[in-house]
Design a protein around this motif. Structure first.
Motif, PDB file in Angstrom:
ATOM      1  N   ALA A 125      57.849  24.130  48.798  1.00 43.20           N
ATOM      2  CA  ALA A 125      57.531  22.701  48.910  1.00 43.20           C
ATOM      3  C   ALA A 125      57.761  21.934  47.610  1.00 43.20           C
ATOM      4  O   ALA A 125      58.017  20.734  47.633  1.00 43.20           O
ATOM      5  CB  ALA A 125      56.089  22.521  49.369  1.00 43.20           C
ATOM      6  N   SER A 126      57.703  22.599  46.492  1.00 44.04           N
ATOM      7  CA  SER A 126      57.885  21.946  45.197  1.00 44.04           C
ATOM      8  C   SER A 126      59.307  21.414  45.064  1.00 44.04           C
ATOM      9  O   SER A 126      60.244  21.935  45.664  1.00 44.04           O
ATOM     10  CB  SER A 126      57.612  22.962  44.079  1.00 44.04           C
ATOM     11  N   SER A 127      59.479  20.387  44.249  1.00 42.86           N
ATOM     12  CA  SER A 127      60.833  19.875  44.007  1.00 42.86           C
ATOM     13  C   SER A 127      61.648  20.839  43.141  1.00 42.86           C
ATOM     14  O   SER A 127      62.870  20.789  43.140  1.00 42.86           O
ATOM     15  CB  SER A 127      60.771  18.496  43.349  1.00 42.86           C
ATOM     16  N   ASP A 128      60.960  21.722  42.416  1.00 42.73           N
ATOM     17  CA  ASP A 128      61.653  22.752  41.638  1.00 42.73           C
ATOM     18  C   ASP A 128      62.157  23.843  42.579  1.00 42.73           C
ATOM     19  O   ASP A 128      61.623  24.031  43.668  1.00 42.73           O
ATOM     20  CB  ASP A 128      60.703  23.389  40.619  1.00 42.73           C
ATOM     21  N   TYR A 129      63.160  24.568  42.135  1.00 43.51           N
ATOM     22  CA  TYR A 129      63.672  25.695  42.910  1.00 43.51           C
ATOM     23  C   TYR A 129      62.916  26.953  42.469  1.00 43.51           C
ATOM     24  O   TYR A 129      62.948  27.315  41.292  1.00 43.51           O
ATOM     25  CB  TYR A 129      65.179  25.839  42.719  1.00 43.51           C
ATOM     26  N   ALA A 130      62.235  27.593  43.413  1.00 40.18           N
ATOM     27  CA  ALA A 130      61.341  28.716  43.117  1.00 40.18           C
ATOM     28  C   ALA A 130      62.037  29.837  42.350  1.00 40.18           C
ATOM     29  O   ALA A 130      61.439  30.461  41.481  1.00 40.18           O
ATOM     30  CB  ALA A 130      60.738  29.260  44.408  1.00 40.18           C
ATOM     31  N   TYR A 131      63.286  30.099  42.665  1.00 42.49           N
ATOM     32  CA  TYR A 131      64.029  31.177  42.013  1.00 42.49           C
ATOM     33  C   TYR A 131      65.203  30.642  41.200  1.00 42.49           C
ATOM     34  O   TYR A 131      66.092  31.398  40.819  1.00 42.49           O
ATOM     35  CB  TYR A 131      64.521  32.183  43.062  1.00 42.49           C
ATOM     36  N   GLY A 132      65.211  29.355  40.959  1.00 44.78           N
ATOM     37  CA  GLY A 132      66.294  28.734  40.211  1.00 44.78           C
ATOM     38  C   GLY A 132      67.471  28.385  41.110  1.00 44.78           C
ATOM     39  O   GLY A 132      67.448  28.621  42.310  1.00 44.78           O
ATOM     40  N   LYS A 133      68.493  27.821  40.512  1.00 41.51           N
ATOM     41  CA  LYS A 133      69.679  27.395  41.258  1.00 41.51           C
ATOM     42  C   LYS A 133      70.859  28.347  41.072  1.00 41.51           C
ATOM     43  O   LYS A 133      71.854  28.232  41.769  1.00 41.51           O
ATOM     44  CB  LYS A 133      70.086  25.986  40.830  1.00 41.51           C
ATOM     45  N   GLU A 134      70.741  29.252  40.139  1.00 38.12           N
ATOM     46  CA  GLU A 134      71.821  30.202  39.877  1.00 38.12           C
ATOM     47  C   GLU A 134      71.681  31.413  40.792  1.00 38.12           C
ATOM     48  O   GLU A 134      70.569  31.810  41.134  1.00 38.12           O
ATOM     49  CB  GLU A 134      71.789  30.649  38.413  1.00 38.12           C
ATOM     50  N   PRO A 135      72.796  32.023  41.175  1.00 39.64           N
ATOM     51  CA  PRO A 135      72.717  33.179  42.068  1.00 39.64           C
ATOM     52  C   PRO A 135      72.039  34.370  41.400  1.00 39.64           C
ATOM     53  O   PRO A 135      71.980  34.467  40.174  1.00 39.64           O
ATOM     54  CB  PRO A 135      74.178  33.487  42.385  1.00 39.64           C
ATOM     55  N   ASN A 136      71.586  35.261  42.224  1.00 39.98           N
ATOM     56  CA  ASN A 136      70.979  36.507  41.784  1.00 39.98           C
ATOM     57  C   ASN A 136      71.972  37.288  40.922  1.00 39.98           C
ATOM     58  O   ASN A 136      73.153  37.388  41.262  1.00 39.98           O
ATOM     59  CB  ASN A 136      70.596  37.289  43.047  1.00 39.98           C
TER      60      ASN A 136
END
Length: 77
Positions: free
Chosen positions: A13-24
């Motif tokens: 729900a947060s505007s931040d990306y929980a695991y970031g925007k870069e791939p694993n």
């Protein structure tokens, strides 16, 4: 919170990306092993891996039961 959909919707729900925007990192290091042109990304969350693969030219379908995650995946794409 016993409902997994509610759990993941809350997580994303947060505007931040929980695991970031870069791939694993594992995916990035092993993409060269992927054969074929179509990829199904299950439980993809916010889409970071699917977007990465699509940018490499793969036809990607992503699935997640969190509507919050899917909305963020569309925005990331």
């Amino acid at each position: 919170m016993n409902n997994p959909v509610d759990f993941w919707d809350d997580r994303f729900a947060s505007s931040d990306y929980a695991y970031g925007k870069e791939p694993n990192d594992f995916l990035k290091a092993n993409t060269h092993y992927i054969t074929g042109e179509k990829i199904l990304c299950l439980a993809e969350g916010e889409g970071r891996n699917a977007v990465y693969l699509a940018k490499l030219g793969y036809e990607v379908t992503l699935v997640d039961f969190s509507s919050a995650a899917l909305s963020k995946a569309k925005a990331l794409a």
